[in-house]
Design a protein around this motif. Structure first.
Motif, PDB file in Angstrom:
ATOM      1  N   GLY A  92      -1.886   2.594  16.473  1.00 22.93           N
ATOM      2  CA  GLY A  92      -2.502   1.755  15.444  1.00 22.93           C
ATOM      3  C   GLY A  92      -2.546   2.466  14.100  1.00 22.93           C
ATOM      4  N   GLY A 128      -0.561   0.905  11.120  1.00 28.31           N
ATOM      5  CA  GLY A 128      -1.302  -0.211  10.530  1.00 28.31           C
ATOM      6  C   GLY A 128      -2.487   0.276   9.720  1.00 28.31           C
ATOM      7  N   SER A 129      -3.165   1.298  10.226  1.00 27.14           N
ATOM      8  CA  SER A 129      -4.322   1.828   9.516  1.00 27.14           C
ATOM      9  C   SER A 129      -3.919   2.439   8.179  1.00 27.14           C
ATOM     10  N   PHE A 158       0.681  -7.421   4.162  1.00 28.46           N
ATOM     11  CA  PHE A 158       0.650  -6.914   5.536  1.00 28.46           C
ATOM     12  C   PHE A 158      -0.031  -7.927   6.444  1.00 28.46           C
ATOM     13  N   ARG A 159       0.616  -8.298   7.544  1.00 24.33           N
ATOM     14  CA  ARG A 159       0.073  -9.325   8.421  1.00 24.33           C
ATOM     15  C   ARG A 159      -0.511  -8.746   9.714  1.00 24.33           C
ATOM     16  N   GLY A 160      -0.212  -7.492   9.999  1.00 30.04           N
ATOM     17  CA  GLY A 160      -0.822  -6.889  11.178  1.00 30.04           C
ATOM     18  C   GLY A 160       0.127  -5.982  11.939  1.00 30.04           C
ATOM     19  N   SER A 161      -0.454  -5.246  12.876  1.00 34.79           N
ATOM     20  CA  SER A 161       0.314  -4.335  13.705  1.00 34.79           C
ATOM     21  C   SER A 161      -0.012  -4.605  15.175  1.00 34.79           C
ATOM     22  N   ALA A 162       1.020  -4.820  15.958  1.00 34.07           N
ATOM     23  CA  ALA A 162       0.803  -5.102  17.378  1.00 34.07           C
ATOM     24  C   ALA A 162       0.839  -3.795  18.152  1.00 34.07           C
ATOM     25  N   GLY A 163      -0.334  -3.362  18.606  1.00 33.62           N
ATOM     26  CA  GLY A 163      -0.408  -2.156  19.414  1.00 33.62           C
ATOM     27  C   GLY A 163      -0.101  -2.491  20.859  1.00 33.62           C
ATOM     28  N   TYR A 168       4.994 -11.921  13.934  1.00 35.84           N
ATOM     29  CA  TYR A 168       4.200 -12.101  12.714  1.00 35.84           C
ATOM     30  C   TYR A 168       4.919 -12.957  11.677  1.00 35.84           C
ATOM     31  N   GLY A 193      -7.491  -2.242  10.532  1.00 37.33           N
ATOM     32  CA  GLY A 193      -6.031  -2.155  10.386  1.00 37.33           C
ATOM     33  C   GLY A 193      -5.271  -1.504  11.535  1.00 37.33           C
ATOM     34  N   GLY A 194      -5.976  -0.942  12.527  1.00 33.85           N
ATOM     35  CA  GLY A 194      -5.307  -0.232  13.605  1.00 33.85           C
ATOM     36  C   GLY A 194      -6.016   1.077  13.934  1.00 33.85           C
ATOM     37  N   SER A 254      -3.933  -2.500  20.848  1.00 30.26           N
ATOM     38  CA  SER A 254      -4.812  -3.126  19.871  1.00 30.26           C
ATOM     39  C   SER A 254      -4.003  -4.126  19.062  1.00 30.26           C
ATOM     40  N   GLY A 280      -3.480  -5.902  15.873  1.00 31.00           N
ATOM     41  CA  GLY A 280      -3.844  -5.941  14.467  1.00 31.00           C
ATOM     42  C   GLY A 280      -3.504  -7.305  13.889  1.00 31.00           C
ATOM     43  N   MET A 316      -2.679 -15.124  11.880  1.00 33.10           N
ATOM     44  CA  MET A 316      -2.396 -14.310  13.071  1.00 33.10           C
ATOM     45  C   MET A 316      -3.610 -14.217  13.994  1.00 33.10           C
ATOM     46  N   LYS A 335     -13.536   1.938   6.526  1.00 33.80           N
ATOM     47  CA  LYS A 335     -12.689   1.761   7.701  1.00 33.80           C
ATOM     48  C   LYS A 335     -13.038   2.770   8.786  1.00 33.80           C
TER      49      LYS A 335
END
Lengths: 419, 419
Positions: free
Chosen positions: A285, A288-289, A301-306, A346, B284-285, B304, B306, B312, B397
């Motif tokens: 993650g 994304g962070s 930024f729409r997100g991060s898939a962990g 996304y 954000g992650g 996780s 995000g 989303m 965060k």
């Protein structure tokens, strides 16, 4: 204006925490032309603290302490400082009320303890600074041409108070003492020796502005510094040197000052109107962070898939079962399918993925600890990178995440340059 | 054996670099029972350096300097130190030869410069330490019951020389001064003042072992320290005090030594056989990244999700459009549905979610910057928490992510206690 910073706290002398406060205050004070000439650290020992403050007051104009303003018995800085400056401690109702309110808001209406009431004892005749990030007020005392300032120790409180209270008070009381302006340029693509060859003549024979170089993990930092009466004059001195450095480094991916690679990413995807997403395995993650550390990142930024297990890589990102079986999760093929899958999920223009072995366990001769594949998916196709990072688990994660963002920037810059 | 560390270098006083050397040496010296009672930093200014060394030699038995042993004109520590100790500088052929060899190996056969030859000037009668990680030798001088040691400034050289040369020399010359063992207990539920009231009688009137407390962002650290001839004896002294502290804090969620809340999470979900996932907006992650900082997290952590935009949150996590419309993305309702959605998506027993306003923009009177909702979903239902954090974007965060993990631990501990 000569300044000494006195940091208090036995935990510093035991090596349990690193002294970040002195570096922060030094930088900030130098920016307004105040010369910090000594740092001293002393523990929570009354005799030694008094001795250290006496030595400091004898050799500089302004002594700033951090730490020891809290509510506990170990917090003695203010008591010793007030005695040295000949100011008796008195109970301050306004401070007591603000401590009470803070306790009420942050500890759910609990009553003040006797210890918290100690924080409302302040030196008579001192200038008080309220604390926008905690309870302990700051104090400034002036006596016989010397100034003694007490700031709280927790970095968030100290920084808030410096920026919002102490700095304005110093500028009002003593004025600006001239100004130092600096500009930092970080270069990610080239080694130190090459950069030195490009810039050596600028390092030598310059006194104002000056240019210096430092090797850091993953990049080389070039620092330009100028001194003048006012900031705009210092900036004016810097400008031609910065222009020349930029000219010589044209085409390189660089960041300026406190900006990170995530800021550069933000700038270039805004310019191109691209949306961005991520898919992370070994970094958990962190990509994304880091991307969302940039204010306004939600614009692109729409997100991060962990996806921390194979099953989720299949289910959420659509990585094929065959790929995972044939090449394993730590492979260029999986990295590529993860990036493609993130772009699909996304609905983004660009996606970056990471998959690797952060360690300390899980390494094999073929797939050592530190091996990380990065995937980039976008309008110009899907590419992957293979790296092996050294260091512990956290370090491998950090370097892999930073590098992933760099690769994404590189992908966009590279392809939009050609276009 | 009282020790003062004197760090030299103007870059420290300009705040360009952080003083990591003092923390390292403090920790190492305390481990062999040497008490570091002052840190001083002084720039590359001969008068001020001489003054600082004089003050240091007057108040401790052993002064250790770092920095200023290099080949440039700014490197003056050894010259000033030798003068103060009454030892003339003489040219040392053996040192010259080792510098020559280093330059040959590391700079491709280049001849020594005049500046490099300066490194071969050493105080007559001093003990010399060769440098396994660079060129500048270290120096130890003894005179009138005082000892002055010069170590190089670059951390890799300083650490090599401490471990391989200075530490053995100190132990041989002065012997071990006993051993210090420490135990750290971090408490997340209660304020410093409250904890102090619980433990005050243990703080006072204790000399060995001692108990001290420090407020950190989000937790209070209690440090137990004992001194003895050998480590096992020091640990034995610590044990009853630790037991007593544990007894008084029974029921609180605590971590020990370098463990984080993510380690505690790992332990309790392993115990219960639970799987874990997350869903993140404002962090954000970072929650996923912190959970995966623990080695072996893949045993229980599945990932996780995000989701950095409303679309989303609906598509990936199944948050209802109505909820987002009615309550906005930053609400207890959204946090709850995100946590439930993560649990469903990853098929996990437990899920944690975050949604909030990290800032600096986006705040309103109703939803200020720093407002974060945390959701926890699990077999005992779904709960939410509301917090407002201070500090910049990164700090909000970080605190929100750490707190989210704490809430998840709290949820499990609380419900399994009742069971």
């Amino acid at each position: 204006m000569l300044v000494e910073l006195v940091t208090t706290g036995s935990e510093l002398l035991l090596g349990e925490i690193t002294n970040y406060n002195s570096a922060y205050l030094s930088k900030k004070l130098n920016e307004i032309g105040y010369s910090v000439i000594y740092h001293t650290t002393v523990g929570d020992n009354p005799q030694r603290m008094e001795e250290a403050l006496k030595v400091a007051l004898s050799r500089v104009d302004l002594v700033i302490t951090t730490g020891g303003l809290g509510p506990t018995q170990g917090d003695m800085t203010k008591i010793i400082g007030a005695r040295l400056m000949g100011m008796p401690l008195v109970y301050d109702d306004a401070i007591a009320e603000s401590v009470r309110q803070w306790v009420c808001i942050h500890h759910g209406g609990a009553a003040m303890t006797e210890n918290q009431k100690r924080q409302a004892m302040v030196p008579q005749g001192a200038v008080l600074f309220d604390n926008g990030a905690g309870t302990a007020p700051g104090v400034a005392m002036q006596q016989g041409g010397k100034t003694l300032v007490h700031l709280p120790g927790p970095p968030t409180e100290m920084r808030w108070m410096y920026e919002n209270r102490l700095k304005p008070w110093l500028l009002q009381t003593f004025g600006s003492q001239g100004c130092i302006a600096s500009r930092y340029i970080k270069i990610y693509d080239l080694g130190e020796a090459f950069i030195e060859e490009q810039l050596m003549d600028l390092v030598q024979g310059q006194s104002n502005p000056t240019l210096a170089m430092y090797a850091r993990p993953g990049f080389v930092e070039v620092r330009l510094t100028a001194r003048a009466d006012r900031e705009d004059q210092a900036r004016e001195l810097l400008a031609p040197l910065e222009q020349e450095v930029r000219r010589r480094l044209a085409g390189q991916i660089v960041t300026f000052d406190d900006d990170t690679m995530a800021h550069v990413l933000g700038n270039i995807v805004r310019q191109g109107g691209y949306s961005v997403s991520a898919a992370e395995s070994c970094t958990g993650g962190l990509v994304g962070s880091l991307i969302t550390d940039v204010p306004g990142a939600s614009d692109y930024f729409r997100g991060s898939a962990g996806t921390y297990c194979n099953e989720m890589k299949e289910k959420i990102l659509g990585v094929s079962h065959d790929t995972l079986e044939t090449y394993t999760a730590v492979s260029a093929q999986t990295a590529a399918e993860m990036a493609d899958g993130s772009r699909r999920l996304y609905g983004t223009d660009l996606a970056v993925s990471t998959t690797g072995i952060a360690g300390p366990g899980g390494g094999t001769p073929d797939q050592p600890v530190g091996l990380v594949y990065t995937g980039i998916s976008g309008p110009w196709g899907t590419v992957t990178h293979r790296d092996v990072y050294h260091g512990g688990r956290a370090e491998v994660k950090r370097r892999a995440a930073l590098r992933a963002i760099y690769y994404l920037v590189h992908y966009v810059v590279n392809h939009t340059k050609k276009a």
